[in-house]
Design an enzyme around this catalytic site. Structure first.
Site, PDB file in Angstrom:
ATOM      1  N   LYS A   1      -5.956  75.860 -30.381  1.00 26.48           N
ATOM      2  CA  LYS A   1      -5.029  76.925 -29.990  1.00 26.48           C
ATOM      3  C   LYS A   1      -4.948  78.014 -31.047  1.00 26.48           C
ATOM      4  O   LYS A   1      -4.832  79.196 -30.723  1.00 26.48           O
ATOM      5  CB  LYS A   1      -3.624  76.359 -29.748  1.00 26.48           C
ATOM      6  CG  LYS A   1      -3.500  75.575 -28.454  1.00 26.48           C
ATOM      7  CD  LYS A   1      -2.025  75.283 -28.165  1.00 26.48           C
ATOM      8  CE  LYS A   1      -1.876  74.444 -26.901  1.00 26.48           C
ATOM      9  NZ  LYS A   1      -0.458  74.127 -26.633  1.00 26.48           N
TER      10      LYS A   1
ATOM     11  N   LYS B   1     -12.267  72.138 -17.543  1.00 27.38           N
ATOM     12  CA  LYS B   1     -11.031  71.630 -16.955  1.00 27.38           C
ATOM     13  C   LYS B   1     -10.274  72.778 -16.266  1.00 27.38           C
ATOM     14  O   LYS B   1     -10.280  73.900 -16.760  1.00 27.38           O
ATOM     15  CB  LYS B   1     -10.205  71.059 -18.111  1.00 27.38           C
ATOM     16  CG  LYS B   1      -8.879  70.457 -17.756  1.00 27.38           C
ATOM     17  CD  LYS B   1      -8.249  69.816 -18.988  1.00 27.38           C
ATOM     18  CE  LYS B   1      -6.735  69.906 -18.901  1.00 27.38           C
ATOM     19  NZ  LYS B   1      -6.060  69.248 -20.008  1.00 27.38           N
TER      20      LYS B   1
ATOM     21  N   LYS C   1      -4.512  76.604 -17.114  1.00 23.91           N
ATOM     22  CA  LYS C   1      -3.913  77.931 -17.021  1.00 23.91           C
ATOM     23  C   LYS C   1      -4.379  78.836 -18.150  1.00 23.91           C
ATOM     24  O   LYS C   1      -4.439  80.043 -18.001  1.00 23.91           O
ATOM     25  CB  LYS C   1      -2.392  77.845 -16.987  1.00 23.91           C
ATOM     26  CG  LYS C   1      -1.807  77.295 -18.269  1.00 23.91           C
ATOM     27  CD  LYS C   1      -0.305  77.216 -18.226  1.00 23.91           C
ATOM     28  CE  LYS C   1       0.238  76.605 -19.492  1.00 23.91           C
ATOM     29  NZ  LYS C   1       0.063  75.141 -19.574  1.00 23.91           N
TER      30      LYS C   1
END
Ligand code: TRP
Length: 334
Positions: free
Chosen positions: A114, A197, A200
């Site tokens: 991230k 995958k 979002k």
């Protein structure tokens, strides 16, 4: 004997949950409320670890909670609440922060992923300590099991390590939770990129099926899903990842085993198959969308339901925190 306790959390960071969330989390949470003492948390504290808009966060927290109820979580059978309504989450996270080594936190792979996305030094300290807040969510409720996707395994290990460390240093306080890995999460892939995958943060809008989406766009996305050369409807992760993903989706939504689906569509090409997958998705999502809309139309009632959840969660959280305060050596307030 008391039912074993589960706790899980989901971030309110999108305008709708998607099919991966639905199959991987929501649907299994609904099943688990029958046999567990279940606590489900909309984790808004986690949502502010990346830059956010306040009005959007507030709206998305309600949308997330409404979808949980609409998907079948029943306030009489489980506890649904918003993390920030129970301040003990942040309080316990602080104590656990002080038990976590810098190196230990720096090994968390989700932080590395991230923070890489945001640029090395743009990531917040909150994002760095995200897994420690997650550990607090879990330990606070003395959860026996934590239903999560396989990508959360490392956070669960940290949770156990921190719980164990606290127990060892300050006396038996926390239940050490077992991960309850939900299989489907890792398997539902992006409709446009079957190697990734459904997510979002990384999927394009065309690759994601949103629970709150209208039937028209849902059908269109399924019909346009990337399939593979050939015409055979057959599960084969290596050579036919697109078709295999659609088979998994249809099987999960209708309860029909994949071999039975393969037999049904033998010799028919992709067209009929995709149409049926689209219908299965529309059929699963339509009642949830309609119930979500109804819940969101009455915010007062929705907020009241969440207050009931926060009341029950708060009772458990306060009990744990009272023990923690005492064991850590904080002076009781007279
Ligand atoms: N990190 C989890 C995820 O991204 C969300 C989460 C936060 C969570 N707190 C939790 C999951 C506690 C389980 C238990 O999926």
């Amino acid at each position: 004997m008391a039912r074993p306790r589960v706790l899980s959390g989901i971030q309110p960071t999108a305008d709708s949950f998607h099919l991966g969330n639905y199959l991987g989390a929501l649907r299994q949470w609904v099943t688990m409320q029958e046999t567990y003492d279940a606590f489900y948390c909309v984790v808004d504290l986690h949502a502010i670890t990346v830059p956010h808009d306040p009005a959007e966060l507030r709206r998305r927290s309600r949308v997330a909670a409404a979808q949980l109820f609409a998907a079948g979580l029943d306030p009489d059978r489980c506890t649904v609440f918003v993390q920030s309504h129970v301040p003990e989450h942040a309080e316990l996270a602080w104590v656990l922060n002080c038990l976590t080594g810098m190196g230990e936190a720096a090994r968390m792979t989700q932080f590395k992923d991230k923070s890489a996305k945001q640029g090395e030094n743009a990531a917040s300290v909150g994002l760095f300590t995200y897994p420690i807040l997650q550990a607090a969510d879990i330990l606070l409720y003395q959860a026996d099991r934590v239903p999560v996707g396989a990508d959360q395994k490392q956070h669960l290990e940290l949770t156990r390590d921190l719980g164990q460390r606290f127990n060892h240093r300050f006396g038996e306080t926390f239940t050490l939770p077992q991960p309850h890995i939900l299989k489907e999460v890792e398997k539902i892939t992006d409709l446009q990129d079957p190697s990734a995958k459904m997510s979002k943060s990384s999927s394009s809008p065309q690759g994601i099926l949103d629970v709150l989406e209208a039937p028209g766009p849902l059908r269109k996305k399924v019909m346009r899903a990337v399939t593979d050369t050939g015409t055979e409807v057959r599960a084969d992760d290596e050579n036919k990842p697109g078709v295999t993903n659609l088979l998994r989706i249809q099987s999960a939504l209708t309860g029909t085993p994949i071999p039975e689906l393969e037999a049904r569509y033998a010799g028919q090409g992709y067209g009929t198959f995709k149409k049926d997958v689209a219908e299965a998705v529309v059929e699963a999502f339509t009642p949830i969308r309609e119930r979500t809309e109804k819940l969101l139309a009455n915010e007062t009632e929705l907020d009241r339901m969440l207050a009931v959840g926060a009341g029950r969660a708060g009772e458990v959280a306060r009990r744990t925190m009272a023990m923690v305060r005492d064991r850590v050596g904080f002076l009781p307030r007279a």
